[in-house]
Design an enzyme around this catalytic site. Structure first.
Site, PDB file in Angstrom:
ATOM      1  N   ARG A 107       0.910  -1.173   0.022  1.00 46.48           N
ATOM      2  CA  ARG A 107       0.165  -0.143  -0.106  1.00 46.48           C
ATOM      3  C   ARG A 107       0.764   1.181  -0.011  1.00 46.48           C
ATOM      4  O   ARG A 107       1.611   1.629   0.942  1.00 46.48           O
ATOM      5  CB  ARG A 107      -0.959   0.065   1.203  1.00 46.48           C
ATOM      6  CG  ARG A 107      -1.605   1.297   1.308  1.00 46.48           C
ATOM      7  CD  ARG A 107      -2.915   1.249   2.413  1.00 46.48           C
ATOM      8  NE  ARG A 107      -3.882   0.728   1.950  1.00 46.48           N
ATOM      9  CZ  ARG A 107      -4.791   0.739   2.440  1.00 46.48           C
ATOM     10  NH1 ARG A 107      -5.476   1.345   3.499  1.00 46.48           N
ATOM     11  NH2 ARG A 107      -6.057   0.048   1.614  1.00 46.48           N
ATOM     12  N   HIS A 134      -7.145   0.979  -6.584  1.00 45.91           N
ATOM     13  CA  HIS A 134      -7.296  -0.125  -5.472  1.00 45.91           C
ATOM     14  C   HIS A 134      -7.958  -1.455  -6.025  1.00 45.91           C
ATOM     15  O   HIS A 134      -9.232  -1.649  -5.896  1.00 45.91           O
ATOM     16  CB  HIS A 134      -7.973   0.665  -4.596  1.00 45.91           C
ATOM     17  CG  HIS A 134      -8.093  -0.124  -3.108  1.00 45.91           C
ATOM     18  ND1 HIS A 134      -7.606  -1.098  -2.903  1.00 45.91           N
ATOM     19  CD2 HIS A 134      -8.885   0.266  -1.873  1.00 45.91           C
ATOM     20  CE1 HIS A 134      -7.793  -1.295  -1.588  1.00 45.91           C
ATOM     21  NE2 HIS A 134      -8.414  -0.578  -1.036  1.00 45.91           N
ATOM     22  N   GLN A 137      -9.967  -3.863  -3.881  1.00 43.57           N
ATOM     23  CA  GLN A 137     -11.333  -3.292  -3.458  1.00 43.57           C
ATOM     24  C   GLN A 137     -12.357  -3.479  -4.651  1.00 43.57           C
ATOM     25  O   GLN A 137     -13.478  -4.120  -4.354  1.00 43.57           O
ATOM     26  CB  GLN A 137     -11.268  -1.827  -3.013  1.00 43.57           C
ATOM     27  CG  GLN A 137     -12.393  -1.153  -2.597  1.00 43.57           C
ATOM     28  CD  GLN A 137     -12.866  -1.763  -1.239  1.00 43.57           C
ATOM     29  OE1 GLN A 137     -12.029  -1.691  -0.444  1.00 43.57           O
ATOM     30  NE2 GLN A 137     -13.929  -2.159  -1.280  1.00 43.57           N
ATOM     31  N   ASP A 229     -16.979   7.283  -1.679  1.00 40.59           N
ATOM     32  CA  ASP A 229     -15.858   7.192  -1.087  1.00 40.59           C
ATOM     33  C   ASP A 229     -15.353   8.462  -0.408  1.00 40.59           C
ATOM     34  O   ASP A 229     -15.999   9.545  -0.719  1.00 40.59           O
ATOM     35  CB  ASP A 229     -14.772   6.689  -1.926  1.00 40.59           C
ATOM     36  CG  ASP A 229     -13.468   6.264  -1.124  1.00 40.59           C
ATOM     37  OD1 ASP A 229     -13.350   6.186   0.031  1.00 40.59           O
ATOM     38  OD2 ASP A 229     -12.351   6.214  -1.941  1.00 40.59           O
ATOM     39  N   CYS A 269     -16.366   1.841   0.171  1.00 43.86           N
ATOM     40  CA  CYS A 269     -15.129   0.826   0.571  1.00 43.86           C
ATOM     41  C   CYS A 269     -14.773   1.086   1.908  1.00 43.86           C
ATOM     42  O   CYS A 269     -14.062  -0.050   2.320  1.00 43.86           O
ATOM     43  CB  CYS A 269     -13.933   1.315  -0.457  1.00 43.86           C
ATOM     44  SG  CYS A 269     -13.317   2.843   0.017  1.00 43.86           S
ATOM     45  N   ARG A 297     -13.432  -8.598   0.686  1.00 42.95           N
ATOM     46  CA  ARG A 297     -11.950  -8.444   0.761  1.00 42.95           C
ATOM     47  C   ARG A 297     -11.270  -9.682   0.791  1.00 42.95           C
ATOM     48  O   ARG A 297     -10.502 -10.137   0.266  1.00 42.95           O
ATOM     49  CB  ARG A 297     -11.684  -7.209   1.432  1.00 42.95           C
ATOM     50  CG  ARG A 297     -12.206  -5.848   1.245  1.00 42.95           C
ATOM     51  CD  ARG A 297     -11.657  -5.300  -0.014  1.00 42.95           C
ATOM     52  NE  ARG A 297     -10.268  -5.336  -0.036  1.00 42.95           N
ATOM     53  CZ  ARG A 297      -9.323  -4.324   0.375  1.00 42.95           C
ATOM     54  NH1 ARG A 297     -10.039  -3.399   1.034  1.00 42.95           N
ATOM     55  NH2 ARG A 297      -7.991  -4.494   0.224  1.00 42.95           N
TER      56      ARG A 297
END
Ligand code: CP
Ligand code: NVA
Length: 314
Positions: A107, A134, A137, A229, A269, A297
Site C-alpha cells: 500500500r 485499489h 477493493q 468514497d 469501500c 475483501r
C-alpha cells in the site's frame, strides 16, 4: 478456464488482467467463499510481506487472515519499519524481500512505488492501494454486486464524489465486465483522463459505457448500485478544508438515493465519514452492503493470492 495462467504474475492494476481472467478471479473467490477448503493449503510454508506506507484496517486484516486460512504466514511492515525509498531504495527492498518471501503486498502513495517493487521483485506483487488504483477493493466490490444482482453485464453502477483511486479501479473493472458506470463529480475532481480513456475504450468492446458528469442526480438515475468514497483520500489531508467546501452536493443521502432504481445497492469501500460523503441513515439502511464488501475483501484476496501462488482457477 484451466488454460489461464496466473502463477507469478503481479496485480498492480485491474488492467493487468483480461475480462476472462478477472471473471476467473471472481468465480474462484465466490467458490472459495462457499467452500474455503478448496484453496487447500496452497500457502503452506509461504510468507507474504505486507508493506504499508498508509494506515489500514480492512486491507491489513484481510490479507493476513487470507494467508493464515490458506496455511501461510504474513509479516506486517508498518510505514516507519522499512522507510521505503528513504532508508532504502525500492529496488533493494524488492530484491531483499524476494529472497525470503513468496509474495509481496504493498500500500503506497505513488503508484510508481508499487510498480518499482514489481519491476525488481522476483515474486508476485499485489497493489493494496496506491494513489492511482485499489484493484483488490474493486474485485471485492464486484463479487458483492454479483451476489445481489444475478447478472453484472448491462447493469449500471453510479459513483458519486471524488474521482480517486477507488473510482479508477471500479471504472476499469466495470468496463471489462460490460457494466455501465457513471461518475458524478465536481469539476476539477474527475477521474484521471488516461484511466477514463482506457475504460471508455474497453467499454466500447465489452458493451459497457462510461459517463463522467458534474450532475450527481444524472449519475445515479437508473443505477443498480451507488458507490461513494471519502472526499479526502490518504495523503490529501492538507486539501481537506477546500474539499469540504466543494463536495457537499455529492453527498450520498436519502434524497440522492431516491433518484436511483428502487432497491439500488449502497456501496462504500470504508472507512466512511458519516455526515460527509454519506449520511448515517443511508449507510445503515437495508440497501447498504458495505459490510459485505468488507467481508468480500477476504474472499477476493484469497482468490488472488491462491491463483498467483499456483492454484488453478475454480
Ligand atoms: N477499504 C480499505 O482498503 O480499507 P482500509 O484502508 O482500512 O484497508
Ligand atoms: N480513496 C481512499 C480509499 C481508502 C480505502 C484513500 O485512498 O484514502
Amino acid at each position: 478456464m484451466k488454460s489461464i495462467a496466473f502463477r507469478d504474475r503481479d496485480l498492480l492494476s485491474i488492467d493487468d488482467f483480461t475480462a476472462e481472467e478477472l471473471s476467473a478471479i471472481l468465480s474462484t473467490a465466490a467458490l472459495l467463499k462457499r467452500q474455503p477448503v478448496l484453496a487447500g493449503q496452497v500457502a503452506a510454508g509461504k510468507t507474504m510481506a505486507m508493506i504499508f506506507e498508509k494506515p489500514s484496517l480492512r486491507t491489513r486484516v484481510t490479507f493476513e487472515v487470507a494467508m493464515t486460512q490458506m496455511g501461510g504466514h504474513a509479516i506486517y511492515l508498518q510505514p516507519s519499519d522499512i522507510g521505503l525509498g528513504t532508508r532504502e531504495p525500492v529496488k533493494d527492498v524488492a530484491r531483499n524481500l524476494s529472497r525470503w518471501c513468496d509474495v509481496i503486498m504493498a500500500r503506497t502513495f505513488k503508484h510508481e512505488t508499487v510498480r518499482g517493487l514489481a519491476e525488481y521483485a522476483s515474486v508476485p506483487v499485489i497493489n493494496a492501494l496506491s494513489d492511482l488504483e485499489h484493484p483488490c477493493q474493486a474485485l471485492a466490490d464486484f463479487l458483492t454486486i454479483s451476489e445481489y444482482k444475478a447478472t453484472v453485464k448491462g447493469r449500471k453502477l453510479a459513483y458519486v464524489g471524488d474521482g480517486n483511486n477507488v473510482a479508477h479501479s471500479l471504472l476499469l473493472l466495470a468496463a471489462k465486465l460490460g457494466m455501465r458506470m457513471a461518475v458524478g463529480c465536481p469539476a476539477g475532481y474527475e477521474p484521471d483522463v488516461a484511466v477514463v480513456a482506457r475504460a471508455t475504450a474497453i467499454a466500447a468492446e465489452s458493451g459497457g459505457a462510461v459517463e463522467i458528469t458534474p450532475d450527481p442526480v444524472a449519475a445515479v438515475q437508473q443505477a443498480d448500485a451507488i458507490y461513494t468514497d471519502v472526499w479526502t483520500s490518504m495523503g490529501q489531508e492538507e486539501e481537506r478544508q477546500e474539499r469540504l467546501r466543494v463536495f457537499p452536493a455529492y453527498q450520498l443521502n436519502a434524497a440522492l438515493l431516491a433518484h436511483a432504481k428502487p432497491g439500488a445497492l449502497v456501496m462504500h469501500c470504508l472507512p466512511a465519514h458519516r455526515g460527509e460523503e454519506i449520511t448515517d441513515d443511508v449507510m445503515e439502511s437495508p440497501q447498504s452492503v458495505v459490510l459485505d464488501q468488507a467481508e468480500n475483501r477476504l474472499h477476493a484476496q484469497k482468490a488472488v493470492i491462491a491463483l498467483l501462488l499456483g492454484l488453478a482457477p475454480l
